[in-house]
Design a protein around this motif. Structure first.
Motif: not given
Length: 427
Positions: A344-362, A402-410
């Motif tokens: 999309y022509g953007l970059n992820v900030e350093a540490g910009g992926i919420d660990p809760a999101l990756l845990f949800e993927i696992l 990216l921020v992980m919110e309740g009920e699986g929303r990002i």
């Protein structure tokens, strides 16, 4: 007329000698010289030139020795280039370019150079996550096979087997990238019909498409050193299999439109397959420290799963990919998210992926089982954050997190750009 000119050029020395003899005879007739008078004059001249016989003989001997020396050293002179002195003409390559460098390039093209297996394995491990043993094994195989000078088969025919989403296709692409070879990528799911072989090997004369080469034969004709990637090979039609058997066994493939034999001896064939993933994963876990036994049992498992025996017999090696677990899966997911956002022509900030999101993927991966692919999960993530990413780009932002919110929303959030923070700090 054109063919007569070269012949006249070759006969020119004899014609000149004949003209000189005729001129001498004409001159003798003009001054009324008799044969006796001419012979007497020749004898007088010979007596007058007698003191010069020895120097002339020495000069002739020197010229002969110089000619012999030049012939013996002609190869060395050719390698060094001819100089414009001592009556030798400079070679055009020595005058206009670096002839020695050009000869070295040609020699390097004609011989297969041995690769550094350790460097290749390290480069592959750095890019293909969770498959360190496969990367080391395939690097060693490539080093040994590329070192062979005479081959009547391809450099290698390798099968990468294992669960989807574990990096099989990506490894093949990295092999092409790291060895600086062109990549010919074919999706074999599109080759499930009996007529699909014409796409790869061309159409016979009189049929549609017979005026062009097939995608494989044409690609190998232009790039004989290519890495040929055959994705999901088990889904190809048996008629397509038969064509490849010739390529792997005899070292050439036939272009149907011209019956031309296109060599495959310099190509690397990489096959991928998702067949028998559960059995192969179990074998890989059980025999991780016994690679030879693991390959033997993997071959038998593929045979029981219906993999064509004639293909298995022509494989040089089978590499079993293990299912990604734990942090390896999280690494792949993080890289996939980063690549998606860059789309999309953007970059992820350093540490910009919420660990809760990756845990949800696992967690989702564990629920879906070994057949689940991280790509499927990432597609659902993209659906949730695509609008936020588009808005961020329209606002002129370059970084998001990216921020992980309740009920699986990002939610994709943007923050102040580094330049904006610096401007505020300077006020």
């Amino acid at each position: 007329m054109k063919s007569l000119i070269p012949w006249l050029s070759r006969m020119m020395p004899l014609m000149m000698a004949a003209f000189l003899i005729l001129a001498a005879v004409q001159l003798a007739l003009m001054v009324h010289l008799s044969p006796t008078t001419l012979l007497h004059a020749l004898l007088v001249a010979a007596n007058w030139a007698r003191p010069g016989y020895l120097p002339a003989g020495i000069a002739g001997l020197a010229l002969s020795l110089a000619g012999v020396f030049y012939c013996l050293s002609s190869d060395r002179l050719a390698r060094r280039g001819l100089r414009h002195r001592k009556s030798l003409l400079m070679d055009v390559l020595s005058r206009l370019t670096n002839r020695t460098a050009l000869e070295e390039m040609l020699a390097r093209q004609q011989r297969e150079s041995a690769i550094n297996a350790e460097e290749l394995a390290a480069a592959l491990r750095a890019r293909v996550i969770g498959q360190d043993q496969v990367c080391e094994d395939i690097a060693q195989q490539l080093r040994r096979r590329l070192a062979l000078q005479n081959r009547d088969r391809p450099v290698g025919v390798f099968l990468l087997a294992g669960p989807p989403g574990t990096g099989k296709t990506y490894l093949a692409k990295q092999i092409a990238n790291q060895t600086e070879r062109p990549l010919l990528h074919f999706d074999m799911t599109q080759m499930s019909s009996p007529h699909a072989a014409t796409q790869l090997f061309g159409s016979p004369k009189g049929y549609v498409g017979s005026d062009t080469f097939g995608r494989l034969t044409g690609g190998l004709k232009e790039n004989p050193d290519a890495v040929v990637l055959l994705d999901e090979i088990e889904k190809a039609h048996p008629d397509v299999f038969k064509k490849f058997l010739t390529a792997w066994n005899d070292g050439h493939v036939t272009e149907a439109s011209t019956n031309e034999l296109v060599p495959t001896t310099r190509a690397i064939f990489v096959l991928t397959s998702n067949i028998a993933t559960d059995a192969l994963s179990a074998i890989a876990d059980r025999l991780a420290d016994e690679p030879e036994k693991m390959r033997a049992e993997s071959t038998e498992a593929l045979r029981r799963a219906g993999f064509a025996p004639e293909v298995l017999n022509r494989l040089d090696r089978i590499f079993v990919f293990r299912a990604l677990r734990g942090l390896d899966l999280a690494r792949v997911a993080a890289l996939e998210i980063e690549q998606m956002i860059r789309g999309y022509g953007l970059n992820v900030e350093a540490g910009g992926i919420d660990p809760a999101l990756l845990f949800e993927i696992l967690q989702r991966q564990q629920k879906l089982g070994s057949m689940a692919s991280a790509r499927d999960i990432l597609r659902s993530i993209e659906d949730m954050i695509s609008d936020s990413l588009i808005t961020a780009r329209q606002q002129g932002r370059t970084h998001v997190h990216l921020v992980m919110e309740g009920e699986g929303r990002i939610r994709a959030e943007t923050s102040e750009e580094p330049q904006e923070r610096m401007n505020k700090a300077s006020l």
